[in-house]
Design an enzyme around this catalytic site. Sequence first.
Site, PDB file in Angstrom:
ATOM      1  N   SER B 130      42.365  79.737  38.785  1.00  0.00           N
ATOM      2  CA  SER B 130      42.162  80.328  37.219  1.00  0.00           C
ATOM      3  C   SER B 130      43.360  80.456  36.593  1.00  0.00           C
ATOM      4  O   SER B 130      43.589  80.385  35.363  1.00  0.00           O
ATOM      5  CB  SER B 130      41.904  81.771  37.283  1.00  0.00           C
ATOM      6  OG  SER B 130      42.821  82.499  38.041  1.00  0.00           O
ATOM      7  N   LYS B 167      47.265  86.849  37.028  1.00  0.00           N
ATOM      8  CA  LYS B 167      46.821  86.453  35.629  1.00  0.00           C
ATOM      9  C   LYS B 167      47.858  86.740  34.408  1.00  0.00           C
ATOM     10  O   LYS B 167      48.861  87.513  34.845  1.00  0.00           O
ATOM     11  CB  LYS B 167      45.749  87.359  35.004  1.00  0.00           C
ATOM     12  CG  LYS B 167      44.211  87.529  35.911  1.00  0.00           C
ATOM     13  CD  LYS B 167      43.624  85.713  35.637  1.00  0.00           C
ATOM     14  CE  LYS B 167      42.289  85.806  36.341  1.00  0.00           C
ATOM     15  NZ  LYS B 167      42.656  85.711  37.707  1.00  0.00           N
TER      16      LYS B 167
END
Lengths: 212, 212
Positions: B130, B167
């Site tokens: 990701s 993230k």
Amino acid sequence: MSILLTDRQQAILDFIAACLREGSAPTRGDIAEHFGFASRSAAEQHLRALASKGMIELQAGASRGIRLTRPTREQGYSALFPGTVSLPLIGRVAAGHPILASEHIERQVQVDPELFHPRADYLLRVRGESMRGIGILDGDWLAVHRQLIAENGQVVVARIDDEVTVKRFQRRADRILLLPENPDFQPIEVDSQREFSIEGLAVGVVRQGFTA
Amino acid sequence: MSILLTDRQQAILDFIAACLREGSAPTRGDIAEHFGFASRSAAEQHLRALASKGMIELQAGASRGIRLTRPTREQGYSALFPGTVSLPLIGRVAAGHPILASEHIERQVQVDPELFHPRADYLLRVRGESMRGIGILDGDWLAVHRQLIAENGQVVVARIDDEVTVKRFQRRADRILLLPENPDFQPIEVDSQREFSIEGLAVGVVRQGFTA
DNA sequence: GCTCATACTGCACAAATGTACAGTAGTCCG
DNA sequence: CGGACTACTGTACATTTGTGCAGTATGAGC
């Protein structure tokens, strides 16, 4: 005399390594006590054996004068060698000079060379985005193992006419291709007109920080 | 007695650190010789002073029994402390357990925490793609600085309902967004229903090897 | 059996080392 | 000025430590 260590000698060596990790080398007495020897001479003789097999170096007269010499790699003794826990960081490589020339060394970085396989010999500051596809970004430090040959598909540090570059290596029957990992870049085709050599194999990356 | 060191004491301390870097602590005689003292007692007294100021620890009776206690970080003594030149590598984080719980520690890795800014406290094995867009790949080791808050745009290690993820952090007026760096992934929106905390700030990456 | 290497014990001695005590000199401070 | 602190010299002594030599026991290989 065999070059291989006996079990006992290996145990002694491990103990020495453990002591060094704790801060300082053991005395003959320390070794004797740890292994239950009644005499320090037993320890002395083991040290002689280890020294003659090149595993340790004894400093005459000095207390606790035991140094590890060549680390038995797989055991991770490398952490005990001040000289080997750091890697030189190579910045801008000037044309016509060997990569490891001292004027290229920006600093020594505390990273264990044995962390990488095969062992890293230096870190090279990456310039450009041509290898972004495999997560090698501008400014990253590429861990490099020195070697002069490469197999197809390996990521290498190569030198073309005095310019140093990082690319994926591909040898064809008639020519050598250096492939970027970024669709914005074109493969480099090396013909016999140009001076070409492989400087090393990319074995890892170290990156400091992320731009917000 | 001041807690601050005199110039002379600092010099002695530096010398001790240098000796430890070389492999073993100095004797009183070593110190006296290095500084030109005619008597080992001068060295002894400096050691006492340093010990009483908490800079070193003396092991009674043992030769070369000098240990550094609190490293003055900015001087780079950290390299001398076995505990501080290595970072724990955290693998799979089990639900409901703190990240640094010992059962998560796969191994200790010889990388200088001070290499990163702010200092790295541990390495976290990255899972998933990701964050590929900023060169954080599956299997990479993310250097993490422990902290509980973050600013917009920083790359963080966060925990949502017992799951740990990496993230980019974005706080909005009404909610928190965790943004991936990969178009194949969707941003995560954290609402008040879910338990959320920031575990740390991503400060770097270490990667071993490249797939051919 | 003999030889060789390993793995110890035991004794001994000198050098290295830690450590205590006494004393000199300079500086800073009230 | 006296007192406290720093920075040394000098002497002394008990341990710690490195190191040499002689000897015992065990197992492997010829």
